[in-house]
Design an enzyme around this catalytic site. Structure first.
Site, mmCIF file in Angstrom:
data_model
loop_
_atom_site.group_PDB
_atom_site.id
_atom_site.type_symbol
_atom_site.label_atom_id
_atom_site.label_comp_id
_atom_site.label_asym_id
_atom_site.label_seq_id
_atom_site.Cartn_x
_atom_site.Cartn_y
_atom_site.Cartn_z
ATOM 1 C CE1 TYR A 106 -5.081 -2.038 4.364
ATOM 2 C CE2 TYR A 106 -3.848 0.072 4.034
ATOM 3 C CZ TYR A 106 -4.530 -1.041 3.543
ATOM 4 O OH TYR A 106 -4.607 -1.419 2.469
ATOM 5 C CB SER A 164 -0.882 0.037 1.295
ATOM 6 O OG SER A 164 -1.491 1.128 1.538
HETATM 7 C C1 GCO Z 1 -7.162 4.160 4.037
HETATM 8 C C2 GCO Z 1 -7.589 3.247 2.836
HETATM 9 C C3 GCO Z 1 -6.163 2.647 2.266
HETATM 10 C C4 GCO Z 1 -5.914 3.094 1.186
HETATM 11 C C5 GCO Z 1 -4.101 2.701 0.819
HETATM 12 C C6 GCO Z 1 -3.905 3.367 -0.485
HETATM 13 O O1 GCO Z 1 -8.037 4.413 4.663
HETATM 14 O O2 GCO Z 1 -6.380 5.080 3.847
HETATM 15 O O3 GCO Z 1 -8.485 2.347 3.059
HETATM 16 O O4 GCO Z 1 -6.262 1.188 2.122
HETATM 17 O O5 GCO Z 1 -6.501 2.775 0.057
HETATM 18 O O6 GCO Z 1 -3.481 2.968 1.703
HETATM 19 O O7 GCO Z 1 -2.504 2.730 -0.796
#
Ligand code: GCO
Length: 254
Positions: free
Chosen positions: A158, A145
Protein backbone atom coordinates in the site's frame (compact mmCIF):
# COMPACT_ATOMS: atom_id res chain seq x y z
CA UNK A 1 -17.71 37.51 -10.27
CA UNK A 2 -18.75 33.96 -11.10
CA UNK A 3 -18.12 31.26 -8.51
CA UNK A 4 -14.72 29.68 -9.31
CA UNK A 5 -15.74 26.49 -7.49
CA UNK A 6 -18.87 25.91 -9.56
CA UNK A 7 -18.84 22.52 -11.29
CA UNK A 8 -22.14 22.73 -13.12
CA UNK A 9 -22.01 21.35 -16.63
CA UNK A 10 -19.13 19.03 -15.69
CA UNK A 11 -19.21 15.27 -15.39
CA UNK A 12 -17.06 13.54 -12.77
CA UNK A 13 -16.17 9.85 -12.69
CA UNK A 14 -15.23 8.79 -9.17
CA UNK A 15 -13.85 5.26 -8.89
CA UNK A 16 -14.75 3.17 -5.86
CA UNK A 17 -17.58 5.48 -4.95
CA UNK A 18 -20.41 3.35 -3.62
CA UNK A 19 -19.11 4.03 -0.09
CA UNK A 20 -16.29 5.47 1.95
CA UNK A 21 -14.06 8.26 0.73
CA UNK A 22 -15.21 7.90 -2.88
CA UNK A 23 -18.84 8.32 -1.95
CA UNK A 24 -18.09 11.42 0.14
CA UNK A 25 -16.05 12.93 -2.68
CA UNK A 26 -18.82 12.14 -5.18
CA UNK A 27 -21.36 13.90 -2.95
CA UNK A 28 -19.07 16.91 -2.59
CA UNK A 29 -18.62 17.23 -6.35
CA UNK A 30 -22.36 16.73 -6.89
CA UNK A 31 -23.08 19.45 -4.34
CA UNK A 32 -20.88 21.80 -6.38
CA UNK A 33 -23.02 21.05 -9.45
CA UNK A 34 -21.27 18.18 -11.22
CA UNK A 35 -23.01 15.22 -12.79
CA UNK A 36 -21.55 12.11 -11.18
CA UNK A 37 -20.63 8.72 -12.55
CA UNK A 38 -20.41 6.37 -9.58
CA UNK A 39 -18.20 3.31 -10.03
CA UNK A 40 -17.79 0.06 -8.16
CA UNK A 41 -17.80 -3.70 -8.64
CA UNK A 42 -20.93 -4.49 -6.66
CA UNK A 43 -23.81 -3.36 -8.87
CA UNK A 44 -26.42 -3.59 -6.14
CA UNK A 45 -24.43 -1.45 -3.73
CA UNK A 46 -23.74 1.00 -6.56
CA UNK A 47 -27.41 1.29 -7.49
CA UNK A 48 -28.32 1.85 -3.83
CA UNK A 49 -25.79 4.68 -3.61
CA UNK A 50 -27.08 6.18 -6.86
CA UNK A 51 -30.67 5.99 -5.65
CA UNK A 52 -29.77 7.78 -2.42
CA UNK A 53 -27.88 10.50 -4.23
CA UNK A 54 -30.66 11.00 -6.78
CA UNK A 55 -33.11 11.35 -3.89
CA UNK A 56 -30.94 14.25 -2.69
CA UNK A 57 -31.47 15.86 -6.09
CA UNK A 58 -28.19 14.97 -7.76
CA UNK A 59 -27.62 13.88 -11.35
CA UNK A 60 -26.05 10.43 -11.04
CA UNK A 61 -25.03 7.72 -13.50
CA UNK A 62 -23.36 4.43 -12.66
CA UNK A 63 -20.60 2.43 -14.33
CA UNK A 64 -19.88 -1.03 -12.99
CA UNK A 65 -16.30 -2.08 -13.67
CA UNK A 66 -13.33 -3.49 -11.82
CA UNK A 67 -10.47 -0.97 -11.81
CA UNK A 68 -7.97 -3.80 -12.29
CA UNK A 69 -9.71 -5.05 -15.46
CA UNK A 70 -8.24 -3.12 -18.38
CA UNK A 71 -10.70 -4.49 -20.94
CA UNK A 72 -13.62 -3.45 -18.74
CA UNK A 73 -12.14 0.05 -18.33
CA UNK A 74 -11.64 0.45 -22.07
CA UNK A 75 -15.18 -0.67 -22.77
CA UNK A 76 -16.62 1.64 -20.08
CA UNK A 77 -14.95 4.62 -21.76
CA UNK A 78 -16.16 3.41 -25.17
CA UNK A 79 -19.70 3.38 -23.85
CA UNK A 80 -19.28 6.89 -22.40
CA UNK A 81 -18.19 7.95 -25.92
CA UNK A 82 -21.19 6.24 -27.50
CA UNK A 83 -23.51 8.04 -25.07
CA UNK A 84 -21.77 11.39 -25.62
CA UNK A 85 -20.63 11.52 -22.02
CA UNK A 86 -17.33 13.25 -21.47
CA UNK A 87 -15.44 12.63 -18.26
CA UNK A 88 -14.33 16.17 -17.41
CA UNK A 89 -13.19 15.24 -13.92
CA UNK A 90 -11.65 11.90 -12.96
CA UNK A 91 -11.11 10.94 -9.33
CA UNK A 92 -8.90 7.84 -9.01
CA UNK A 93 -10.10 6.81 -5.58
CA UNK A 94 -10.64 3.03 -5.71
CA UNK A 95 -8.28 1.26 -3.40
CA UNK A 96 -7.74 -1.61 -1.02
CA UNK A 97 -5.64 -2.41 1.99
CA UNK A 98 -3.91 -5.67 2.90
CA UNK A 99 -1.94 -5.72 6.15
CA UNK A 100 0.81 -8.29 6.56
CA UNK A 101 4.50 -8.16 7.49
CA UNK A 102 6.68 -8.31 4.36
CA UNK A 103 8.42 -11.52 5.40
CA UNK A 104 5.02 -13.23 5.31
CA UNK A 105 3.66 -11.46 2.26
CA UNK A 106 2.94 -13.48 -0.90
CA UNK A 107 3.92 -11.88 -4.19
CA UNK A 108 0.36 -12.27 -5.48
CA UNK A 109 -0.95 -10.19 -2.57
CA UNK A 110 1.72 -7.55 -3.16
CA UNK A 111 0.69 -7.41 -6.83
CA UNK A 112 -3.03 -7.22 -6.10
CA UNK A 113 -2.50 -4.16 -3.89
CA UNK A 114 -0.27 -2.45 -6.48
CA UNK A 115 -2.74 -3.23 -9.29
CA UNK A 116 -5.73 -1.92 -7.35
CA UNK A 117 -4.17 1.20 -5.84
CA UNK A 118 -1.65 2.30 -8.47
CA UNK A 119 -1.88 0.63 -11.89
CA UNK A 120 -5.63 1.34 -11.99
CA UNK A 121 -4.95 5.08 -11.74
CA UNK A 122 -2.56 4.88 -14.68
CA UNK A 123 -4.92 2.88 -16.91
CA UNK A 124 -8.07 4.87 -16.09
CA UNK A 125 -6.05 8.10 -16.20
CA UNK A 126 -4.76 7.21 -19.64
CA UNK A 127 -8.24 6.49 -21.01
CA UNK A 128 -9.59 9.72 -19.53
CA UNK A 129 -6.61 11.83 -20.61
CA UNK A 130 -6.76 10.69 -24.24
CA UNK A 131 -10.23 12.22 -24.39
CA UNK A 132 -9.45 15.26 -22.22
CA UNK A 133 -6.54 16.09 -24.54
CA UNK A 134 -8.81 16.36 -27.56
CA UNK A 135 -11.05 18.75 -25.60
CA UNK A 136 -8.05 20.70 -24.27
CA UNK A 137 -9.16 20.48 -20.66
CA UNK A 138 -9.65 18.08 -17.78
CA UNK A 139 -9.05 17.51 -14.10
CA UNK A 140 -7.57 14.40 -12.58
CA UNK A 141 -7.50 13.88 -8.83
CA UNK A 142 -5.59 10.87 -7.53
CA UNK A 143 -6.08 9.71 -3.98
CA UNK A 144 -2.78 9.28 -2.16
CA UNK A 145 -2.22 8.76 1.54
CA UNK A 146 0.07 9.68 4.39
CA UNK A 147 1.92 6.63 3.10
CA UNK A 148 2.71 8.63 -0.05
CA UNK A 149 5.44 10.04 2.22
CA UNK A 150 5.81 7.83 5.28
CA UNK A 151 5.97 4.09 5.81
CA UNK A 152 4.07 2.10 8.38
CA UNK A 153 4.92 -1.49 9.29
CA UNK A 154 2.60 -4.16 7.79
CA UNK A 155 1.35 -2.09 4.83
CA UNK A 156 4.35 -2.17 2.45
CA UNK A 157 2.54 -2.70 -0.87
CA UNK A 158 0.00 0.00 0.00
CA UNK A 159 2.86 2.35 0.93
CA UNK A 160 4.65 1.64 -2.33
CA UNK A 161 1.45 2.13 -4.34
CA UNK A 162 0.63 5.42 -2.61
CA UNK A 163 4.20 6.68 -3.01
CA UNK A 164 3.71 5.79 -6.67
CA UNK A 165 0.46 7.77 -6.76
CA UNK A 166 2.35 10.89 -5.73
CA UNK A 167 4.84 10.44 -8.57
CA UNK A 168 2.20 9.32 -11.10
CA UNK A 169 0.43 12.61 -10.35
CA UNK A 170 3.61 14.51 -11.22
CA UNK A 171 4.14 12.40 -14.35
CA UNK A 172 0.61 13.21 -15.48
CA UNK A 173 1.25 16.92 -14.87
CA UNK A 174 4.51 16.69 -16.84
CA UNK A 175 2.93 15.07 -19.89
CA UNK A 176 -0.57 16.45 -19.93
CA UNK A 177 -0.23 19.99 -18.57
CA UNK A 178 0.28 21.44 -22.02
CA UNK A 179 -3.06 19.94 -23.05
CA UNK A 180 -4.98 21.85 -20.41
CA UNK A 181 -5.18 18.96 -17.97
CA UNK A 182 -4.38 19.41 -14.31
CA UNK A 183 -3.51 16.32 -12.25
CA UNK A 184 -3.30 16.68 -8.49
CA UNK A 185 -3.61 14.37 -5.52
CA UNK A 186 -5.24 14.38 -2.12
CA UNK A 187 -3.45 12.65 0.74
CA UNK A 188 -6.02 11.76 3.39
CA UNK A 189 -4.95 11.20 6.96
CA UNK A 190 -6.52 8.50 9.12
CA UNK A 191 -10.18 8.57 8.16
CA UNK A 192 -13.21 6.76 9.54
CA UNK A 193 -13.97 4.27 6.77
CA UNK A 194 -14.78 0.57 6.47
CA UNK A 195 -11.22 -0.01 5.25
CA UNK A 196 -9.90 1.25 8.55
CA UNK A 197 -12.41 -0.56 10.77
CA UNK A 198 -9.78 -2.93 12.21
CA UNK A 199 -7.59 0.06 13.15
CA UNK A 200 -10.41 2.14 14.62
CA UNK A 201 -11.57 -0.72 16.84
CA UNK A 202 -8.04 -1.34 18.11
CA UNK A 203 -7.73 0.84 21.25
CA UNK A 204 -3.95 1.17 20.93
CA UNK A 205 -4.10 2.23 17.30
CA UNK A 206 -6.99 4.59 18.00
CA UNK A 207 -5.08 6.30 20.76
CA UNK A 208 -1.91 6.45 18.62
CA UNK A 209 -3.86 8.22 15.84
CA UNK A 210 -5.40 10.68 18.31
CA UNK A 211 -2.06 11.44 19.97
CA UNK A 212 -0.13 11.67 16.71
CA UNK A 213 -2.65 13.91 14.90
CA UNK A 214 -2.72 17.61 15.88
CA UNK A 215 -6.51 17.56 15.39
CA UNK A 216 -6.64 14.81 18.09
CA UNK A 217 -9.22 12.82 16.16
CA UNK A 218 -9.82 10.70 13.06
CA UNK A 219 -10.98 12.45 9.91
CA UNK A 220 -14.46 12.15 8.45
CA UNK A 221 -14.78 11.23 4.76
CA UNK A 222 -16.80 14.36 4.00
CA UNK A 223 -13.80 16.42 5.11
CA UNK A 224 -12.15 15.57 1.79
CA UNK A 225 -15.00 17.04 -0.24
CA UNK A 226 -13.94 20.70 -0.22
CA UNK A 227 -10.42 19.89 -1.38
CA UNK A 228 -11.79 17.68 -4.14
CA UNK A 229 -14.15 20.43 -5.29
CA UNK A 230 -11.30 22.94 -5.30
CA UNK A 231 -8.98 20.68 -7.32
CA UNK A 232 -11.80 19.84 -9.76
CA UNK A 233 -12.70 23.48 -10.31
CA UNK A 234 -11.38 26.38 -12.34
CA UNK A 235 -10.00 27.80 -9.07
CA UNK A 236 -7.18 25.25 -9.50
CA UNK A 237 -6.50 25.83 -13.21
CA UNK A 238 -2.86 26.74 -12.50
CA UNK A 239 -2.31 24.08 -9.82
CA UNK A 240 -0.67 20.98 -11.26
CA UNK A 241 1.24 17.98 -9.88
CA UNK A 242 0.55 18.75 -6.23
CA UNK A 243 -0.50 16.50 -3.38
CA UNK A 244 -2.59 18.19 -0.70
CA UNK A 245 -2.70 16.45 2.67
CA UNK A 246 -6.04 16.53 4.44
CA UNK A 247 -4.82 14.90 7.60
CA UNK A 248 -5.56 17.06 10.62
CA UNK A 249 -1.90 18.11 10.47
CA UNK A 250 -0.44 14.65 11.03
CA UNK A 251 2.22 14.69 8.35
CA UNK A 252 3.64 18.00 9.54
CA UNK A 253 4.56 16.91 13.04
CA UNK A 254 6.60 14.27 14.88
C1 GCO B 1 -3.33 1.74 7.36
C2 GCO B 1 -4.54 2.42 6.81
C3 GCO B 1 -4.15 3.42 5.79
C4 GCO B 1 -4.29 4.78 6.35
C5 GCO B 1 -3.69 5.80 5.47
C6 GCO B 1 -3.63 7.14 6.11
O1 GCO B 1 -3.36 0.54 7.53
O2 GCO B 1 -2.36 2.47 7.66
O3 GCO B 1 -5.39 1.47 6.27
O4 GCO B 1 -4.95 3.32 4.67
O5 GCO B 1 -5.63 5.10 6.58
O6 GCO B 1 -2.40 5.41 5.12
O7 GCO B 1 -3.25 8.02 5.11
Amino acid sequence: MSNPFDLSGRTALVTGSSRGLGRAIAEGLAGAGARIILNGINSRRLEDAATEMRAAGYDVLTAVFDVTDEAAIVSAFASFDADNISVDILVNNAGMQFRKPMVELATADWQRVIDTNLTSAFVIGREAARRMMTRGQGKIINIGSLTSELARATVAPYTVAKGGIKMLTKAMAAEWGEHGIQANAIGPGYMVTDMNEALISNPQFDSWVKTRTPARRWGRPEELAGTAVYLASSAADYVNGQIIYVDGGMISVL
